[in-house]
Design a protein around this motif. Structure first.
Motif, PDB file in Angstrom:
ATOM      1  N   ARG A  62      -9.529  51.073  15.832  1.00 32.74           N
ATOM      2  CA  ARG A  62     -10.423  49.952  15.576  1.00 32.74           C
ATOM      3  C   ARG A  62      -9.551  48.715  15.380  1.00 32.74           C
ATOM      4  NH1 ARG A  62     -13.350  50.473  10.259  1.00 32.74           N
ATOM      5  NH2 ARG A  62     -11.456  49.521   9.471  1.00 32.74           N
ATOM      6  N   LYS A  89     -14.959  39.599  16.133  1.00 29.53           N
ATOM      7  CA  LYS A  89     -14.921  40.706  17.091  1.00 29.53           C
ATOM      8  C   LYS A  89     -14.300  41.950  16.458  1.00 29.53           C
ATOM      9  CE  LYS A  89     -12.984  42.122  21.506  1.00 29.53           C
ATOM     10  NZ  LYS A  89     -12.162  41.783  22.645  1.00 29.53           N
ATOM     11  N   SER A 146     -13.325  45.751  17.900  1.00 26.10           N
ATOM     12  CA  SER A 146     -13.244  46.590  19.096  1.00 26.10           C
ATOM     13  C   SER A 146     -12.890  48.012  18.705  1.00 26.10           C
ATOM     14  CB  SER A 146     -12.166  46.070  20.053  1.00 26.10           C
ATOM     15  OG  SER A 146     -12.492  44.801  20.520  1.00 26.10           O
ATOM     16  N   MET A 170     -11.558  51.460  20.386  1.00 22.68           N
ATOM     17  CA  MET A 170     -10.927  51.989  21.590  1.00 22.68           C
ATOM     18  C   MET A 170     -10.689  53.484  21.434  1.00 22.68           C
ATOM     19  SD  MET A 170      -8.059  49.243  22.787  1.00 22.68           S
ATOM     20  CE  MET A 170      -7.064  49.494  21.357  1.00 22.68           C
ATOM     21  N   GLY A 227     -15.034  39.058  24.880  1.00 24.44           N
ATOM     22  CA  GLY A 227     -14.304  40.064  25.654  1.00 24.44           C
ATOM     23  C   GLY A 227     -13.893  39.567  27.007  1.00 24.44           C
TER      24      GLY A 227
END
Length: 157
Positions: free
Chosen positions: A99, A105, A107, A109, A155
């Protein structure tokens, strides 16, 4: 004479203990209590390829990355490979989740590594997939998995 006999006996015992097993599997009967694979991960700008963690102007603070496991989030380990601008992750499973929290933001992954055994109780990652992308990332010449990452809230840097 006693010293020579003791030395001879020690050499004889060591050589017999290290003899080749009759089994075709050199790891037969060996139990590995703890096995992990060490991988290097480098996050780079998706457009420019610049290092986002270590470069001259890092955009991602090291403390903003967490490893997710179940309901817990763990800080990245303190050891890094700054010479290669990479984060060293020791993983016990082929799937790990990172994270990255940035202003505006967050994200998530999912990293799926392909791991092969290299010898008894050791292994190496040969490729990695990021998220649902079917394209595998191969390690670069330094052994790092270079992962393109967008730092903008949309993004779309």
């Amino acid at each position: 004479m006693a010293r020579l006999s003791t030395t001879f006996l020690l050499v004889l015992l060591l050589s017999s203990a290290c003899s080749k097993r009759s089994s075709s599997d050199p790891c037969a009967g060996m139990m590995c209590c703890f096995q992990y694979t060490s991988i290097l991960v480098q996050l780079v700008d998706a457009k420019t390829g610049k290092d986002l963690l270590y470069g001259s102007q890092p955009k991602i603070p090291y403390d903003s990355i967490r490893i997710l496991a179940g309901d817990s989030a763990y800080k990245l380990p303190s050891w890094t490979d700054s010479a290669n601008s990479a984060v060293r992750l020791n993983v016990m499973y082929p799937n790990i989740t990172l994270r990255v929290s940035l202003p505006g933001k967050v994200s998530i992954m999912k990293l799926t590594t392909t791991v092969v055994n290299t010898s008894c109780c050791t292994s190496a990652a040969t490729s990695m997939r990021v998220g649902e992308n079917p394209v595998e990332v191969k390690p670069d010449k330094y052994g790092s998995f270079v992962i393109p990452f967008s730092t903008s809230a949309s993004g779309k840097d």
